[in-house]
Each structure stands twice: as structure tokens, then as C-alpha cells.
Motif scaffolding. Structure first.
Motif, PDB file in Angstrom:
ATOM      1  N   ARG B 159      -0.326 -13.902   4.426  1.00  0.00           N
ATOM      2  CA  ARG B 159      -0.018 -13.277   3.142  1.00  0.00           C
ATOM      3  C   ARG B 159      -0.872 -12.035   2.901  1.00  0.00           C
ATOM      4  O   ARG B 159      -0.400 -11.038   2.378  1.00  0.00           O
ATOM      5  CB  ARG B 159      -0.260 -14.297   2.030  1.00  0.00           C
ATOM      6  CG  ARG B 159       0.308 -13.861   0.714  1.00  0.00           C
ATOM      7  CD  ARG B 159       0.128 -14.922  -0.309  1.00  0.00           C
ATOM      8  NE  ARG B 159      -1.198 -14.852  -0.912  1.00  0.00           N
ATOM      9  CZ  ARG B 159      -1.700 -15.820  -1.662  1.00  0.00           C
ATOM     10  NH1 ARG B 159      -1.035 -16.929  -1.853  1.00  0.00           N
ATOM     11  NH2 ARG B 159      -2.892 -15.692  -2.192  1.00  0.00           N
ATOM     12  N   GLU B 163       0.759  -8.465   1.930  1.00  0.00           N
ATOM     13  CA  GLU B 163       0.661  -7.983   0.546  1.00  0.00           C
ATOM     14  C   GLU B 163      -0.130  -6.689   0.479  1.00  0.00           C
ATOM     15  O   GLU B 163       0.144  -5.831  -0.363  1.00  0.00           O
ATOM     16  CB  GLU B 163       0.034  -9.057  -0.340  1.00  0.00           C
ATOM     17  CG  GLU B 163       0.945 -10.274  -0.409  1.00  0.00           C
ATOM     18  CD  GLU B 163       0.654 -11.169  -1.585  1.00  0.00           C
ATOM     19  OE1 GLU B 163      -0.453 -11.063  -2.143  1.00  0.00           O
ATOM     20  OE2 GLU B 163       1.543 -11.962  -1.938  1.00  0.00           O
ATOM     21  N   VAL B 166       2.344  -4.052   1.186  1.00  0.00           N
ATOM     22  CA  VAL B 166       3.229  -3.818   0.038  1.00  0.00           C
ATOM     23  C   VAL B 166       2.525  -2.931  -0.988  1.00  0.00           C
ATOM     24  O   VAL B 166       3.112  -1.978  -1.520  1.00  0.00           O
ATOM     25  CB  VAL B 166       3.654  -5.155  -0.598  1.00  0.00           C
ATOM     26  CG1 VAL B 166       4.351  -4.916  -1.927  1.00  0.00           C
ATOM     27  CG2 VAL B 166       4.568  -5.913   0.332  1.00  0.00           C
ATOM     28  N   MET B 167       1.249  -3.239  -1.239  1.00  0.00           N
ATOM     29  CA  MET B 167       0.521  -2.431  -2.217  1.00  0.00           C
ATOM     30  C   MET B 167       0.391  -0.982  -1.753  1.00  0.00           C
ATOM     31  O   MET B 167       0.526  -0.048  -2.550  1.00  0.00           O
ATOM     32  CB  MET B 167      -0.884  -3.014  -2.437  1.00  0.00           C
ATOM     33  CG  MET B 167      -0.887  -4.348  -3.138  1.00  0.00           C
ATOM     34  SD  MET B 167      -0.150  -4.248  -4.752  1.00  0.00           S
ATOM     35  CE  MET B 167      -1.506  -3.535  -5.646  1.00  0.00           C
ATOM     36  N   LEU B 170       3.612   0.746  -2.432  1.00  0.00           N
ATOM     37  CA  LEU B 170       3.779   1.076  -3.847  1.00  0.00           C
ATOM     38  C   LEU B 170       2.983   2.331  -4.194  1.00  0.00           C
ATOM     39  O   LEU B 170       3.473   3.225  -4.887  1.00  0.00           O
ATOM     40  CB  LEU B 170       3.295  -0.085  -4.718  1.00  0.00           C
ATOM     41  CG  LEU B 170       4.148  -1.340  -4.721  1.00  0.00           C
ATOM     42  CD1 LEU B 170       3.501  -2.415  -5.551  1.00  0.00           C
ATOM     43  CD2 LEU B 170       5.515  -1.028  -5.267  1.00  0.00           C
ATOM     44  N   LEU B 171       1.762   2.389  -3.682  1.00  0.00           N
ATOM     45  CA  LEU B 171       0.921   3.538  -3.993  1.00  0.00           C
ATOM     46  C   LEU B 171       1.524   4.813  -3.414  1.00  0.00           C
ATOM     47  O   LEU B 171       1.609   5.843  -4.093  1.00  0.00           O
ATOM     48  CB  LEU B 171      -0.488   3.307  -3.437  1.00  0.00           C
ATOM     49  CG  LEU B 171      -1.493   4.398  -3.773  1.00  0.00           C
ATOM     50  CD1 LEU B 171      -1.675   4.479  -5.280  1.00  0.00           C
ATOM     51  CD2 LEU B 171      -2.833   4.116  -3.121  1.00  0.00           C
ATOM     52  N   ALA B 173       4.636   5.402  -2.775  1.00  0.00           N
ATOM     53  CA  ALA B 173       5.824   5.782  -3.541  1.00  0.00           C
ATOM     54  C   ALA B 173       5.426   6.544  -4.795  1.00  0.00           C
ATOM     55  O   ALA B 173       6.055   7.547  -5.150  1.00  0.00           O
ATOM     56  CB  ALA B 173       6.626   4.538  -3.906  1.00  0.00           C
ATOM     57  N   SER B 174       4.348   6.092  -5.465  1.00  0.00           N
ATOM     58  CA  SER B 174       4.029   6.792  -6.709  1.00  0.00           C
ATOM     59  C   SER B 174       3.313   8.110  -6.445  1.00  0.00           C
ATOM     60  O   SER B 174       3.294   8.967  -7.312  1.00  0.00           O
ATOM     61  CB  SER B 174       3.210   5.899  -7.637  1.00  0.00           C
ATOM     62  OG  SER B 174       2.089   5.428  -6.959  1.00  0.00           O
ATOM     63  N   LEU B 175       2.783   8.260  -5.243  1.00  0.00           N
ATOM     64  CA  LEU B 175       2.156   9.557  -4.939  1.00  0.00           C
ATOM     65  C   LEU B 175       3.192  10.642  -4.693  1.00  0.00           C
ATOM     66  O   LEU B 175       2.880  11.829  -4.747  1.00  0.00           O
ATOM     67  CB  LEU B 175       1.240   9.425  -3.713  1.00  0.00           C
ATOM     68  CG  LEU B 175      -0.067   8.689  -3.981  1.00  0.00           C
ATOM     69  CD1 LEU B 175      -0.908   8.619  -2.728  1.00  0.00           C
ATOM     70  CD2 LEU B 175      -0.847   9.371  -5.088  1.00  0.00           C
ATOM     71  N   ILE B 176       4.443  10.230  -4.422  1.00  0.00           N
ATOM     72  CA  ILE B 176       5.475  11.234  -4.147  1.00  0.00           C
ATOM     73  C   ILE B 176       5.682  12.150  -5.356  1.00  0.00           C
ATOM     74  O   ILE B 176       5.943  13.341  -5.208  1.00  0.00           O
ATOM     75  CB  ILE B 176       6.773  10.542  -3.701  1.00  0.00           C
ATOM     76  CG1 ILE B 176       6.550  10.032  -2.278  1.00  0.00           C
ATOM     77  CG2 ILE B 176       7.957  11.479  -3.749  1.00  0.00           C
ATOM     78  CD1 ILE B 176       7.685   9.330  -1.664  1.00  0.00           C
ATOM     79  N   ALA B 177       5.501  11.595  -6.548  1.00  0.00           N
ATOM     80  CA  ALA B 177       5.637  12.436  -7.745  1.00  0.00           C
ATOM     81  C   ALA B 177       4.604  13.548  -7.737  1.00  0.00           C
ATOM     82  O   ALA B 177       4.925  14.709  -8.032  1.00  0.00           O
ATOM     83  CB  ALA B 177       5.489  11.578  -8.993  1.00  0.00           C
ATOM     84  N   ILE B 178       3.371  13.191  -7.376  1.00  0.00           N
ATOM     85  CA  ILE B 178       2.325  14.223  -7.320  1.00  0.00           C
ATOM     86  C   ILE B 178       2.657  15.248  -6.245  1.00  0.00           C
ATOM     87  O   ILE B 178       2.544  16.454  -6.451  1.00  0.00           O
ATOM     88  CB  ILE B 178       0.952  13.579  -7.031  1.00  0.00           C
ATOM     89  CG1 ILE B 178       0.551  12.694  -8.199  1.00  0.00           C
ATOM     90  CG2 ILE B 178      -0.099  14.644  -6.810  1.00  0.00           C
ATOM     91  CD1 ILE B 178      -0.873  12.216  -8.113  1.00  0.00           C
ATOM     92  N   THR B 180       5.571  16.109  -5.169  1.00  0.00           N
ATOM     93  CA  THR B 180       6.638  16.997  -5.624  1.00  0.00           C
ATOM     94  C   THR B 180       6.076  18.078  -6.535  1.00  0.00           C
ATOM     95  O   THR B 180       6.421  19.260  -6.407  1.00  0.00           O
ATOM     96  CB  THR B 180       7.709  16.196  -6.378  1.00  0.00           C
ATOM     97  OG1 THR B 180       8.043  15.068  -5.604  1.00  0.00           O
ATOM     98  CG2 THR B 180       8.926  17.025  -6.626  1.00  0.00           C
TER      99      THR B 180
END
Lengths: 422, 463
Positions: B159, B163, B166-167, B170-171, B173-178, B180
Motif C-alpha cells: 500500500r 499510495e 498516487v499522491m 495528484l501533485l 496534476a495540480s502543478l499543471i495549472a502553474i 500553464t
């Protein structure tokens, strides 16, 4: 305190007096005026919407209809270098170099007199070709076909033509040689230079491919970012930066994303121009913030008790989110996604920037083929000088609005069906 | 070997690994009293193994994808038939490109006579190296899978790594906004700096004359083009911030007041979504409508009123239609702000004997004003960034005029105009588009920041 002012004796307000009554009447009148003004504002807004839709639907409905002329072609008399056997054996090769166009024009001149060829669409010979391909034996005899009429006749048939064309149409229709049918080819073919031959399928397919790329990129990235920001992100400067970027991206004008796509994907990475792949990536960057914001709201709506219960029986934080929070938030996320995709579908400016405005006469075969998109096609047709394109543009708008309405309908259905009040 | 096929093979292998590892983990003996329970769930062992298959295989496949074209080319050039290819790199490249196109079936006939000769060899080499890549990827995947499978034991903590991955995902994915945001700022800034190396920034921001045409010959009049963008800024403000707002503010505000204060819940439930449809109609549709229906009508009206200069690309037509598009934004922001005014204030006013309209005008609207102003600022930022309506309905002539019947041009119109011609990428003309984009980006950003701050402050005042 020295302000012990002696109040003058005030008479009670004379509510029944004329002055007071008049004043109240005035105030009530103002109230009614204000209310009427509000109603007027709503009606004007709604009226504009109705006007827009009715104008587009009315014009667009004509674009879906097509005028056809009856044409008798005497194949033996045309002396075409074609035999039924050759066509049956190798249809494509046999047709090369055969002047079918000339044969059709001659047939039209013979049937309708001098200038008769001008009554037909430039693509009339395609109907003759299809007839031969369907049944090569027609080459041995004379056949009567319904072929698409020229733009001027088409417009005259819809009561908007020039006097000469109207007269020609009246003559033809008196002899029963014209008919108006539903233009199926508008839904199945691609762009063309002749308004009687254009179709929307090429652009629609381009849009679908673009949307597929957008969805594949924006949905997972958007959902994962939303999960991270709502469920795991520590409160620090990095998280603030991510949040600020996402909120700003949602408000950046779409044309800026087009400039980004042009500078980065085309000039730097040399991805193919005017391809659904690049269009899709560009629109994905634009749609992603919308999905993140909708996703965060949906995730926020899941009550903390569910997380606590899952944690309490020993689930890990990843299990809590992926087994419990995400499934419960999914309807909300999907609704937001569909609304974001609908916005991306109607978006034109970024696609113009990355070159999706080329004339593309065949539907794209893949993600890297040059392609058009539905809104861009509308823009291109609106720029055409030929009068026949006006109703085709409106018809394309009708198709676009129909697709958008279907998407929003699905979103509303999802919301009503799965929305949960906790 | 085509990339999708490779991907399908790898995913297939990973799925198979998931099932086998999960089956093995599920077969662990159920815990008896006192024995330790397996640390991870069978599915987590499955994921661990599947990732160990997919990630090495994908890395190998990606590396091979980068390396194989060079290998294929070398193999083709080693063919005896390739001896006749000229050594000139340009011609050699052209012949090889054509061979590639022939071999992959993208073209049917070739210009260079060597190309058809080499095409079969090219196809064979491609197939050979493709199969080799596939084999390598499969070997890497199987090796990784075997290693992971050997670790599937009751006490193995599958596990934790799964996991952690996975984390990380997630991180990322959210850095893609920065990323862009950085990409937007960097590309705009970089190209703008190149533009300002050619044209002075003072001339660009304060010059009164805009004519970006660069001449074909050096001795032509206006050969260099002038880039004074003030007429563009004025046109943008005139259409987006003045005419559109004159339409949108009264209609949006009054609609919001009517729907929140007067309308019955049923009417509100039906009419509010109807108004929101206005925001959902694509701007290209508005643009077409403005150009086809509104603009000629306004020209006729202008001529009838004796304005001989009335243009068929008038600022008024574009501004009116844009205003209608903006109505839902203004209306929904006003709606929210009015709803946020505490009920006690309204009750107080009504109890003092004010009529409903007096309450709205003297109490509710002043109290909600910051929120309404914020909404209007957001609407302005949306209007000046709007492209298709002005491209289709506004003109191209950069006039500095306040006559709504005359034609003006906007920043977004010019960006589209500058970038859709056949221009080399380095000319001042195309670079000017990025400078305009930078101005647009900065202005909309500032408007949004100010608007959000105003709205936030106001919300705090009532909470």
C-alpha cells in the motif's frame, strides 16, 4: 445637556388630506414604474434571445433544404470513353480522365437551352458519377436524374432570389422540373467551394476529435487537481500559488490560450498545424480550470462525516478519497465537466490562432490530420461572398446549437438525477 | 510498430499483472488467532505489480521511440540501393522524407525516383525496429512484473508505495495549472521583448497611429509599418467597456432586481436559466448575428438619422451584441450581492413605511454596490477579451473616434488579423500580436484581481 429644545407643537400627519394622498399616489406610481422597468429588462433580454434563435432557426432550416433539377442524360449520345464492364471491374480507375462534367453540361444545354448548364450546381456531375457507380449499366441508356441546382436557383426557390433567377425558377417549376428535398449531404460531407455542395460533417468530426483530446486531458488533470487541493494540500505558499493560478486561468481571455498554443505547441514543439491534437491540448488548458473549480465545489459538498466514518474503520487517506469521496462527488464533477466542454466546443478564437482555419475538403482521418472545427467553419462560411453560404452558415449554427443543447441537457439531467442533499 | 498498438500491449500486460498479483495476494491464508494479518489489500498488491509492469515498459518504449527513427534511417542508408542518394544533406533529407511518406502510405506517388526503390527497405526496417522495440518493452515490463510479483507476501506493505505514487500524481496534476500560467506569461513576455527590440515600447503604448502593414519593397510608402496602439486600446474600451456596459448594466441589474425581489419563485425558476442561455451561446454565433442582422440595421438607422459616415462595421453593432452577451454575468453577480444583503436591513426599511422600490433603490442597491461593481468589473474584463464578436462585426480601421456609427478596431481583432496571414514568425507584425496579447493579459488580470478583492471585502463586511 443643554439641548433641551422645545419641540414645536406638531400636528399629526393628515393622512387623508389631499397633499398626502397625492404623495402616496406618486410613490405607488413610482413603485409600479420601477417594477415595470424590471419586467421590461427581463423581457428585452429574453426577447433578444428569442429573436436570435428564431432568426438562426428560420435561416438555418432553409440551409437544410436543397433544390434539385430533373436532368435527362443520354449516355450513348455523350460518347464517353467508358464501358459498363470497365466500371464494374475497376470503378475508380475507369473514371480517371472521363469528362463527365462536360457530358452533364451538354445534357443540361440540350434540355434547358443555351445557358442551361448554369442552372446546375458545379457538383451536378457527382450525382451522375454516383449513378454510374451504383449501376454501370446506365451507360448503355438514357437516364433521368435529380441533380443539385445552382445557388441562384436554390435561393430563388426559397423566395429570395434575383428577378432573373426567380423568372427561371418559375418557368422550371411550372414544368415540374424542380423539387426541394432535405439536404442529407449537408450532414455527411465536408467543406467545399460551392455552397450547394458543402457539408458539416468534416467540421463536426474535427470538433469531435478535438473534444476527445480535450476531455482525455482536462478531465483527469482537473479531477486530480481538485482532489489534491480539496483533500490533501497543506496550507502553504505553494498551495496558494496553485489556487491563484487556477482562478486566474479561469478568467484569462480565450485568445490568450491561442497565443500560448501558437508559441509553445507550434513554434517550440513543432506539432502539426491545424490538427485536432493541438486544438485539443489548447482547449484542455482552457477547460481544466473550469473542471477544477466545479470539482472542488462538488468535493466540498461531500459531508465530513463520510470521511470520518471511513477513516474510523481503518481506511487510508487515499482509500477514503477514491472509495468514498470521489464516487459521491462524481455527479457534480461530471456536470461541471460537461458545461466546461460545451464552452470549449463553442470556442473559436484559440483555434484560429493555431491555424485551424484552413480550407479542408475531406473529413480528418486522425488526430494529426489538418482539420476544421464546427465554430471555425461557421466563421469561415460567414466570410464567404457567395449568397448561398448565408443559409449554410445558419444551418451550421443550428447544428452547433443542437449539439450544445444536447450537452447541457445531459448536464441538467445528471444534476437532477444524482444531486444529493445531505 | 504504431504507438497505440504498443500502448495497448503494455496496458494489457499491466492488467494481466494486476489480476495475477491480486489472485496471489487473495490466496494468503486467512489470519488465524494470533497470526499477523496481511498488511495490504489484495488490490493494492495488484496495483503494485501492475505499476511495476507498466512504468518500466513505458520508459523503454518512450526511449525507443526517440531512438528508432535514427536507427531506421541508418539501416536504410546502409542498403545497396541507397548508394545513389546524393550526399547533399538537403536533397538527402527530402528523399528520405518522401521515402518515409511512401512507406507509411501517406502519399501514393513520389517525385524523387529513388524514393519508391527505397520505400520497401524503409518499411522493412521500420517493422524490424518496431518489433525490436516491442520486444524490449515487453521484456522490461515482464522483468519489473516478476520482481514485484516475487515481493507479494503477507507482510509486504504494497500500500505504501502505491499510495505514495498516487499522491505524486495528484501533485503533478495540480502543478499543471502553474505550468500553464508560466507558459502563458513566458511566451507572451518573450515574444513581446523581441517586438520591443524592433519597436520602442513608448511608441507602442502611446503612439496614435496604427498601420502594421509591412511593405513588400523597401522603398514603398510606410515601409516599416507603425505600431501606435492607442486607437486599438480606445476601440476596445469604447466597444467593451462603454457601449456594451451601457446595454448590460441596466438590463442585467434590472433583471436581477426583478427576478430576486418581484418575481414569484416559479417565474424565477424558469426565467433565470433562460437568461443564462444567453451566456451559453457561442460567441461566433453572436458575431454572425451582429454582422448579418444588427450591423446593417444600425447602418440604415444611422443613414436615416442623417449620419452619412455610418459604417456597416459600426462600433455600436458589436458593442450592442456584446452587451447582450454580458447580461447574464452582470445579472448573476448582482443577484448574489443582493441576496447577501442582510434581511434585517430590508425589513427595517419596509417597516419604516418605504415602498418596495424605495427599499431597493435606497437600501438594497447601495448596500450591495461593492458586489455589483465587482461583477461589472468582471464583465468588463470578459468583454475586452472577447474575440469573435468584434472580429466578425467590428472593423479593421484603427480610428480614434467617439462616433458609435463609425468603425473602430480592437486589440483582439488585431491579434487575429496579424496572426492569420501568411507571415514569417519573426516579423514585427506577428510579434506585435504577442505584445497586444500581453497588454490584454495584464489588463484582464488586474481587473479580475481588483474585482475579486472588492467582492471579498464586501462579503466580509456582512459576515
Amino acid at each position: 445637556m443643554s439641548d433641551l429644545v422645545v419641540l414645536p407643537d406638531r400636528a399629526p400627519t393628515e393622512w387623508r388630506g389631499t397633499a398626502m394622498r397625492r404623495r402616496i399616489a406618486r410613490r405607488y406610481a413610482a413603485e409600479r414604474r420601477f417594477r415595470a422597468l424590471g419586467l421590461l429588462a427581463v423581457l428585452v433580454s429574453a426577447g433578444f434571445l428569442a429573436f436570435l434563435l428564431v432568426a438562426m432557426l428560420g435561416e438555418g432550416a432553409r440551409g437544410f433544404r436543397q433544390t434539385e433539377l430533373s436532368l435527362t442524360i443520354d449516355f450513348p449520345a455523350a460518347h464517353l470513353p467508358l464501358t459498363a464492364q470497365a466500371v464494374a471491374r475497376e470503378p475508380r480507375r475507369a473514371m480517371i480522365g472521363v469528362d463527365l462534367e462536360g457530358a452533364v453540361a451538354n445534357a443540361a444545354e440540350r434540355q434547358y437551352g443555351a445557358g442551361g448548364a448554369r442552372l446546375l450546381s458545379d457538383g451536378a456531375w457527382l450525382t451522375a458519377r454516383d449513378a454510374i457507380l451504383r449501376d454501370p449499366d446506365v451507360l448503355g441508356r438514357s437516364i433521368t436524374l435529380w441533380v443539385p441546382a445552382a445557388t441562384s436557383i436554390d435561393i430563388a426557390a426559397k423566395d429570395a432570389g434575383e428577378p432573373a433567377a426567380e423568372a427561371a425558377y418559375a418557368k422550371l417549376s411550372g414544368r415540374g422540373l424542380v423539387r426541394t428535398v432535405f439536404a442529407w449531404h449537408f450532414l455527411t460531407s465536408a467543406d467545399s467551394t460551392d455552397p450547394t455542395l458543402v457539408g458539416i460533417w468534416g467540421a463536426l468530426k474535427g470538433s469531435l476529435l478535438t473534444m476527445a483530446v480535450t476531455l482525455l486531458l482536462a478531465f483527469p488533470i482537473g479531477v486530480l487537481s481538485a482532489l489534491y487541493l480539496e483533500e490533501y494540500a497543506p496550507k502553504n505558499r505553494w498551495t496558494d500559488l496553485i489556487e491563484v493560478s487556477i482562478n486566474n486561468l479561469a478568467a484569462v481571455p480565450s485568445i490568450i490560450f491561442g497565443l500560448l498554443g501558437l508559441a509553445v505547441f507550434l513554434q517550440t514543439f513543432h506539432l502539426p498545424r491545424s490538427a485536432p491534437l493541438v486544438g485539443g491540448i489548447t482547449l484542455a488548458l482552457m477547460t481544466m480550470p473550469v473542471i477544477v473549480i466545479a470539482g472542488r465545489n462538488a468535493i466540498k459538498g461531500v459531508p465530513p462525516s463520510i470521511r470520518d466514518a471511513a477513516l474510523g474503520i481503518g481506511a487510508s487517506r487515499v482509500q477514503v478519497v477514491f472509495h468514498h469521496v470521489l464516487p459521491l462527488a462524481l455527479p457534480g464533477i461530471l456536470t461541471g465537466t460537461i458545461i466546461g466542454m460545451a464552452r470549449a466546443l463553442g470556442e473559436t478564437a484559440p483555434l484560429l490562432m493555431i491555424g485551424m482555419r484552413a480550407f479542408v475538403a475531406t473529413p480528418p482521418g486522425g488526430f494529426t490530420d489538418p482539420s476544421s472545427a464546427l465554430p471555425v467553419q461557421i466563421f469561415l462560411w460567414s466570410d464567404e461572398v457567395s449568397a448561398g453560404f448565408i443559409e449554410k452558415t445558419s444551418a451550421a449554427i443550428v447544428v452547433l446549437l443542437a449539439v450544445l443543447m444536447a450537452m447541457n441537457g445531459v448536464a441538467i439531467y445528471l444534476r437532477n438525477k444524482f444531486e444529493r442533499r445531505w | 510498430m504504431s504507438a497505440p498498438f504498443l500502448l495497448i500491449v503494455i496496458i494489457g500486460l499491466a492488467i494481466a499483472a494486476w489480476f495475477t498479483a491480486r489472485a496471489r495476494a487473495a490466496a494468503f491464508a486467512p489470519p488465524t488467532d494470533g497470526a499477523q494479518r496481511p498488511h495490504s489489500r489484495p488490490g493494492q498488491h495488484g496495483w503494485y505489480t501492475a505499476l511495476w509492469v507498466a512504468i518500466p515498459a513505458l520508459i523503454v518504449a518512450a526511449a525507443w521511440n526517440v531512438a528508432s527513427p535514427a536507427l531506421v534511417t541508418r539501416a536504410v542508408l546502409a542498403e545497396p540501393a541507397a548508394a545513389s542518394i546524393p550526399a547533399d544533406p538537403l536533397e538527402r533529407g527530402a528523399i528520405l522524407a518522401e521515402t518515409r511518406a511512401l512507406a507509411t502510405g501517406r502519399v501514393a506517388a513520389a517525385f524523387h525516383h529513388q524514393a519508391p526503390v527505397l520505400a520497401p527497405a524503409y518499411a522493412a526496417a521500420r517493422l524490424r525496429y518496431g518489433l525490436m522495440g516491442l520486444a524490449l518493452a515487453i521484456v522490461a515490463g515482464l522483468a519489473g512484473g516478476a520482481y514485484a510479483y516475487s515481493r507479494v507476501r503477507p507482510d509486504f506493505r504494497a500500500r505504501t508505495p502505491v499510495e505514495r505514487l498516487v499522491m505524486a500524481l495528484l501533485l503533478i496534476a495540480s502543478l499543471i495549472a502553474i505550468l500553464t500560467t508560466i507558459g502563458i506569461v513566458a511566451s507572451l513576455l518573450f515574444e513581446s521583448l523581441r517586438f520591443f527590440a524592433k519597436v520602442s515600447i513608448v511608441e507602442f503604448l502611446f503612439g496614435l497611429h496604427w498601420s502594421p502593414q509591412t511593405a513588400m519593397r523597401a522603398d514603398q510608402v510606410g515601409a516599416s509599418g507603425t505600431f501606435g496602439a492607442v486607437p486599438l486600446f480606445w476601440g476596445t474600451i469604447f466597444i467593451g467597456a462603454i457601449i456594451a456596459m451601457i446595454v448590460a448594466i441596466p438590463l442585467g441589474l434590472m433583471s436581477a432586481i426583478f427576478l430576486t425581489q418581484y418575481a414569484t419563485p416559479t417565474v424565477r425558476r424558469w426565467v433565470k436559466p433562460l437568461l443564462e442561455v444567453l451566456a451559453g451561446v457561442p460567441s461566433v454565433v453572436y458575431g454572425y448575428f451582429a454582422a448579418l442582422t444588427i450591423a446593417p440595421a444600425i447602418r440604415t438607422a444611422g443613414l436615416a438619422m442623417g449620419i452619412s459616415s455610418a459604417s456597416s462595421e459600426s462600433a455600436l453593432a458589436a458593442g450592442l451584441v456584446m452587451g447582450v452577451m454580458i447580461i447574464p454575468f452582470v445579472s448573476s453577480m448582482a443577484d448574489d450581492s443582493l441576496a447577501a444583503v442582510p434581511q434585517s436591513m430590508r425589513d427595517g426599511s419596509l417597516a419604516m413605511g418605504a415602498t418596495q422600490s424605495e427599499t431597493i433603490r435606497k437600501v438594497l442597491v447601495p448596500a450591495a454596490l461593492p458586489g455589483i461593481v465587482g461583477g461589472v468589473l468582471l464583465a468588463v474584463s470578459r468583454a475586452i477579451g472577447e474575440t469573435m464578436i468584434v472580429v466578425m462585426a467590428a472593423g479593421l480601421a484603427a480610428n480614434l473616434t467617439a462616433n458609435p456609427f463609425a468603425s473602430v478596431t480592437t486589440v483582439t481583432t488585431q491579434i487575429v488579423q496579424l496572426l492569420t496571414g501568411d507571415q514569417e514568425f519573426d516579423s514585427a507584425k506577428t510579434l506585435a500580436a504577442f505584445a497586444l496579447g500581453l497588454v490584454l493579459f495584464v489588463v484582464t488580470l488586474l481587473l479580475n484581481i481588483v474585482a475579486l478583492r472588492v467582492v471579498k471585502k464586501y462579503r466580509e463586511a456582512y459576515e
